[in-house]
Design a protein around this motif. Structure first.
Motif, short mmCIF file in Angstrom:
data_model
loop_
_atom_site.label_atom_id
_atom_site.label_comp_id
_atom_site.label_asym_id
_atom_site.label_seq_id
_atom_site.Cartn_x
_atom_site.Cartn_y
_atom_site.Cartn_z
N ILE A 74 0.85 -1.20 0.00
CA ILE A 74 0.00 0.00 0.00
C ILE A 74 0.88 1.24 0.00
O ILE A 74 1.81 1.35 0.81
N THR A 75 0.60 2.16 -0.92
CA THR A 75 1.44 3.34 -1.04
C THR A 75 0.62 4.55 -1.46
O THR A 75 -0.60 4.47 -1.59
N THR A 76 1.30 5.67 -1.67
CA THR A 76 0.62 6.92 -2.01
C THR A 76 0.87 7.29 -3.48
O THR A 76 1.98 7.10 -3.98
N PRO A 77 -0.14 7.85 -4.13
CA PRO A 77 0.08 8.31 -5.50
C PRO A 77 0.73 9.69 -5.54
O PRO A 77 1.18 10.14 -6.59
N TYR A 78 0.77 10.36 -4.38
CA TYR A 78 1.23 11.76 -4.34
C TYR A 78 2.67 11.79 -3.87
O TYR A 78 2.99 12.03 -2.70
N SER A 79 3.58 11.48 -4.81
CA SER A 79 5.00 11.41 -4.48
C SER A 79 5.78 11.47 -5.78
O SER A 79 5.21 11.48 -6.88
N PHE A 80 7.10 11.47 -5.64
CA PHE A 80 7.97 11.32 -6.80
C PHE A 80 7.85 9.88 -7.29
O PHE A 80 7.68 8.95 -6.49
N VAL A 81 7.95 9.71 -8.60
CA VAL A 81 7.62 8.42 -9.21
C VAL A 81 8.50 7.26 -8.70
O VAL A 81 8.09 6.10 -8.74
N ALA A 82 9.66 7.56 -8.15
CA ALA A 82 10.55 6.50 -7.66
C ALA A 82 9.91 5.68 -6.54
O ALA A 82 10.26 4.51 -6.36
#
Ligand code: PLP
Length: 368
Positions: A78-86
């Protein structure tokens, strides 16, 4: 026209201060593979950041991938879409499936209240980001991880030097990964690290970043070459000596923006977080509907005047082609992140941003 202003500018100590470090490298001819500067920088960073163990990397992306490998993370994360693509790329490189959850409107960090609904039988870990250096709701995330037996790897690439009431924000979760890229608060040109709680895990990470090699005749895992070179480590040692100055200067720029922008209708600065120590790594503003221009129009207006802000984070990671098809990537499931991606503009923020340049930015945002 005045000289262009960029969203960031790397901090470089005076060149003559770096020469003695280079001389030592030339004298002892150790260029990499855990040389003396590498060792010294690990020790110095443990002290500066008040953490127990750190393993240096050639960049933050390899640190993230290796953290997943070190914890043997499988299946969905589970992660966030609002970040740097790395952040999400590290999951694909490690053959994990990213599952995006929405963010909180105030902090732009993963919304813990949305995590449980995203957990399935395949979920093994959570990869949150301390976005712009603002700490996540670590207590809420830890509680969910404990309930569902999930690992937590923090993408702390923005969070160098940030502390909450209990100490460094890097101590949370199972592991934290950080970037020392040229654009970051503390840089080694390129670089990164994993912060880990115990020596056993550090040893495993040290092996994984060196091809999985244990000794001359033993390789225990398909590790990668993620080692930091001596020249990067030496620069890090020098940079560290300037960190107090860097943080003071950044704090002044941050205060200057807050003061200069506070009366402008429709421009909302990100609230100051409750962190004990902030790092002023970015200066995001939200361009609200009552501002006369849309975010992209303001972005273009600044650009036309030689001021290069950045629309961090637009597009959302979940909108890139390699993620778009995932069920969790549907914009309808990510309304807060989708709105933030349309509204946020990061203004130039770096320690040597002078008052005149900063005033130019403020005046243009104010409409002058
Ligand atoms: C949130 C985030 N994650 C990961 C990375 C990747 O770090 P690096 O560029 O050192 O590989 C960065 C920065 O570049 C970042 O901002």
């Amino acid at each position: 026209m005045s000289k262009p202003i960029y969203v960031t500018q790397p901090y470089l100590p005076p060149l003559q201060e770096f020469i003695p470090y280079l001389q030592q490298i030339w004298d002892n001819k150790i260029l990499t593979n855990g040389g003396p500067f590498h060792q010294q920088l690990e020790d110095a960073l443990c002290e500066y950041l008040s953490v127990n163990h750190i393993s240096l990397f050639s960049n933050g992306t390899l640190a993230l991938i290796t953290a997943l490998q070190a914890l043997r993370v499988t299946g969905e994360v589970i992660t966030t879409p609002y970040s740097f693509v790395a952040t999400a790329h590290s999951l694909l490189w490690h053959s994990n499936k990213p599952v995006f959850v929405d963010i909180e409107p105030e902090t732009f960090n993963m919304d813990p209240s949305k995590i449980e609904a995203a957990i399935t039988q395949q979920t093994t870990a959570i990869l949150p980001v301390h976005c712009y250096g603002n700490p996540c709701d670590v207590a809420a995330i830890q509680k969910i991880a404990d309930n569902y037996n999930l690992r937590i790897i923090y993408d702390a690439c923005h969070a160098f030097g940030v502390a909450d009431q209990g100490g460094s924000v890097l101590r949370h979760g199972d592991l934290s990964c950080i970037s020392f890229h040229a654009t970051k608060v503390f840089n080694t040109f390129e670089g990164g690290a994993i912060i880990c709680p115990d020596l056993k895990t550090k040893k495993r990470i040290d092996q994984l970043k060196n091809f999985g090699i244990v000794d001359e005749v033993t390789v225990v895992a398909p590790g990668i070459n993620g080692k930091m070179s001596e020249i990067n480590a030496a620069f890090g040692l020098l940079h560290l000596q300037h960190m107090d100055t860097v943080m003071d200067l950044r704090a002044k720029v941050d205060a200057g923006y807050r003061e200069g922008l506070k009366a402008i209708k429709g421009i909302r600065c990100l609230p100051q977080t409750a962190s004990r120590t902030r790092n002023y790594s970015y200066f995001p503003v939200s361009v609200e509907p009552d501002y006369p221009l849309k975010r992209d129009e303001l972005f273009q207006k600044l650009k036309d005047h030689g001021i290069n802000g950045r629309r961090y984070f637009y597009p959302l990671i979940s909108d890139f082609s390699m993620y778009r098809g995932l069920p969790s990537a549907a914009p309808s499931k990510l309304p807060v992140a989708s709105a933030a991606a349309q509204k946020v503009l990061c203004l130039p923020m770096y320690p040597t941003l002078d008052l005149v340049s900063q005033q130019r930015v403020i005046d243009l945002v104010a409409g002058d």
